[in-house]
Scaffold this active site. Structure first.
Site, PDB file in Angstrom:
ATOM      1  N   ARG A   1      -7.606  -0.282   1.154  1.00 22.35           N
ATOM      2  CA  ARG A   1      -8.091  -1.560   0.627  1.00 22.35           C
ATOM      3  C   ARG A   1      -8.565  -1.425  -0.821  1.00 22.35           C
ATOM      4  O   ARG A   1      -8.556  -2.404  -1.565  1.00 22.35           O
ATOM      5  CB  ARG A   1      -9.203  -2.103   1.528  1.00 22.35           C
ATOM      6  CG  ARG A   1     -10.468  -1.275   1.570  1.00 22.35           C
ATOM      7  CD  ARG A   1     -11.333  -1.593   2.773  1.00 22.35           C
ATOM      8  NE  ARG A   1     -10.694  -1.175   4.023  1.00 22.35           N
ATOM      9  CZ  ARG A   1     -11.202  -1.395   5.222  1.00 22.35           C
ATOM     10  NH1 ARG A   1     -12.370  -2.025   5.349  1.00 22.35           N
ATOM     11  NH2 ARG A   1     -10.572  -0.992   6.306  1.00 22.35           N
TER      12      ARG A   1
ATOM     13  N   LYS B   1      -9.954  13.115   8.379  1.00 24.10           N
ATOM     14  CA  LYS B   1      -9.434  12.771   9.698  1.00 24.10           C
ATOM     15  C   LYS B   1      -9.346  14.024  10.573  1.00 24.10           C
ATOM     16  O   LYS B   1      -9.348  15.157  10.071  1.00 24.10           O
ATOM     17  CB  LYS B   1      -8.024  12.163   9.576  1.00 24.10           C
ATOM     18  CG  LYS B   1      -7.929  10.827   8.871  1.00 24.10           C
ATOM     19  CD  LYS B   1      -6.473  10.384   8.795  1.00 24.10           C
ATOM     20  CE  LYS B   1      -6.314   9.069   8.041  1.00 24.10           C
ATOM     21  NZ  LYS B   1      -6.813   7.926   8.823  1.00 24.10           N
TER      22      LYS B   1
ATOM     23  N   LYS C   1       0.838  -1.200   0.000  1.00 26.73           N
ATOM     24  CA  LYS C   1       0.000   0.000   0.000  1.00 26.73           C
ATOM     25  C   LYS C   1       0.873   1.249   0.000  1.00 26.73           C
ATOM     26  O   LYS C   1       1.643   1.484   0.935  1.00 26.73           O
ATOM     27  CB  LYS C   1      -0.911  -0.007   1.227  1.00 26.73           C
ATOM     28  CG  LYS C   1      -1.733   1.274   1.424  1.00 26.73           C
ATOM     29  CD  LYS C   1      -2.487   1.228   2.755  1.00 26.73           C
ATOM     30  CE  LYS C   1      -3.113   2.581   3.089  1.00 26.73           C
ATOM     31  NZ  LYS C   1      -3.742   2.575   4.434  1.00 26.73           N
TER      32      LYS C   1
END
Length: 464
Positions: free
Chosen positions: A316, A242, A230
């Site tokens: 992901r 965030k 990743k």
């Protein structure tokens, strides 16, 4: 980028001084000279883990040193405690007088324990410390592993203004050039043309174009081993932004990429007889008018549609496209590494990365190697009943669950949907960071699980 004042000698020099390793409350059994034993007693030195005491000669000069190793047989004892010697030993040549622990681990921990990241400031001015290689240790192997650990740490520690997708690509190209490997990159809108839509969607709002990096090395007839990392060079969380505190360490969200680059460096330097492929989706999860949104439905390379439940679960998504590509080639072993979930840290903390695999043989090999090289990991279950938590009313799946439970497990289950043809697959959910200094690891970017995986590969395929 990094600096060290440490060096390993192939053998001890005529002027090297002894370091005595002393177990807890066993000073009298350490083989010390009478004067060294008396000095230890006078200073209440009892061999506690990490304790250090310089021993003078009759003229007041340094005659040697005592190093406490605690209780070596105690479960959980730090087997890389010798890393503390990197900061404790005065400048000069040294050798370990009475080593009873693993010689390779002692020498390796000494080297990597002295790592300093000095790209943006001046380093220590202390003199050179040289340690004679303990008997039974392989100098070339130790140096290649230490070099790979240093590379991994350097990549993670470098802030995003100097380690965005373009710089990460250059780092892989530099590694490829050093080992005569081929490196390709699919950049920007070419991702859409070549069917990597989720990598493009996640990274299109970034200042630098998203890209899929692809390194290949080795003979085409050798067993195929593919590493996927990743490479989210910074993660704002996207439109599901965030908090400020949550962004402070997000330069390390490419820790999976950094670790597979370090692992690849070891594999190629050792000339393991494998056909190596490294795939890195390199993006920045940024916020702009063209950022992907909560509620969007993305079509993956594999053809599965994914509803976006949260833009902060972007890792992901980019991994899924890269894994789908890797899986098309049917490798014998497929490994992915990612700083994927906070849930993994809640479950196991920062020092113990979970890994997931359906294959019992691979799981046993990983567990064995992890203990052998003192690079801890812990197997977690791919608990298939939880897969329904990723269901969507309008797409094949969602990228997150609604209840927040078992976040690392469900992330691994998400990735498993994109792997069908590989003989063996394992997913490592690493932290990529050392928050509290350890003997072998200073605060900052961390190489996690790559020494374990390298040992698995060495055991399975042997050296060329």
């Amino acid at each position: 980028m990094s600096a060290t004042r440490l060096e390993l000698l192939a053998k001890k020099s005529d002027t090297s001084l002894p370091v005595w390793f002393v177990a807890k409350n066993k000073v009298e059994e350490a083989g010390l000279s009478a004067s060294a034993a008396a000095w230890a007693k006078a200073h209440d030195f009892d061999g506690a883990a990490g304790a250090f005491l310089v021993v003078p000669n009759e003229k007041g000069a340094i005659a040697g040193a005592l190093f406490g190793v605690g209780e070596p047989d105690r479960e959980g004892q730090n087997r890389m405690l010798a890393g503390k010697l990197s900061s404790l030993l005065p400048a000069g040549d040294w050798h370990i007088e009475n080593l009873e622990s693993d010689a390779t681990l002692a020498a390796l921990s000494f080297l990597i324990g002295g790592y300093q990241f000095n790209r943006y400031r001046k380093g220590s001015a202390k003199g050179l410390v040289r340690l004679a290689l303990p008997e039974g240790a392989d100098l070339a192997e130790i140096n290649r592993i230490a070099s790979a650990v240093t590379l991994t740490r350097d990549l993670i520690n470098t802030p995003t203004n100097d380690m965005g997708p373009e710089a990460l690509e250059q780092a892989l190209r530099d590694l490829g050039e050093a080992h005569s490997a081929k490196v390709d990159a699919t950049v920007g809108d070419a991702l859409l043309k070549n069917n990597f839509p989720m990598i493009h969607a996640v990274g299109r709002a970034g200042a630098q174009a998203p890209r899929l990096l692809d390194l290949t090395w080795g003979k085409e007839t050798d067993p195929k081993v593919t590493l996927v990392g990743k490479g989210v060079c910074f993660d704002t969380g996207g439109l599901d932004i965030k908090t400020p505190a949550g962004m402070l360490l997000m330069k390390k969200d490419m820790g999976g990429a950094a670790n597979v680059i370090g692992l690849a460096a070891m594999i190629m330097a050792a000339k393991l007889p494998v056909r190596l492929r490294v795939l890195i989706p390199a993006v920045e999860n940024a916020i702009a008018g063209d950022a992907f949104r909560p509620g969007d439905v993305l079509t993956s390379r594999k053809g599965l549609t994914v509803e976006i439940g949260n833009t902060d679960a972007e890792g992901r998504l980019v991994l899924a496209d890269a894994l789908a590509l890797a899986d098309e080639e049917k490798p014998e072993l497929l490994i992915d590494m990612a700083t994927l979930t906070g849930a993994a840290r809640v479950a196991l903390g920062p020092d113990l990365p979970p890994f997931y695999t359906h294959n019992e043989e691979l799981a046993a090999s990983v567990a064995k190697s992890a203990y052998q090289v003192a690079d801890p990991v812990w197997r977690m279950p791919l608990w298939e009943p939880y897969e329904k938590k990723l269901s969507s009313r309008i797409a094949d799946m969602n990228n997150v669950t609604t209840d927040g439970f078992a976040g690392s497990v469900t992330a691994a289950l998400f990735l498993s949907r994109f792997v069908e043809n590989s003989a063996q697959w394992a997913h490592f959910d690493i932290y990529g960071w050392t928050p509290v200094e350890k003997p072998e690891a200073p605060f900052g970017g961390a190489a996690q699980a790559i020494r374990t995986i390298y040992q698995v590969l060495s055991d399975r395929f042997g050296k060329a």
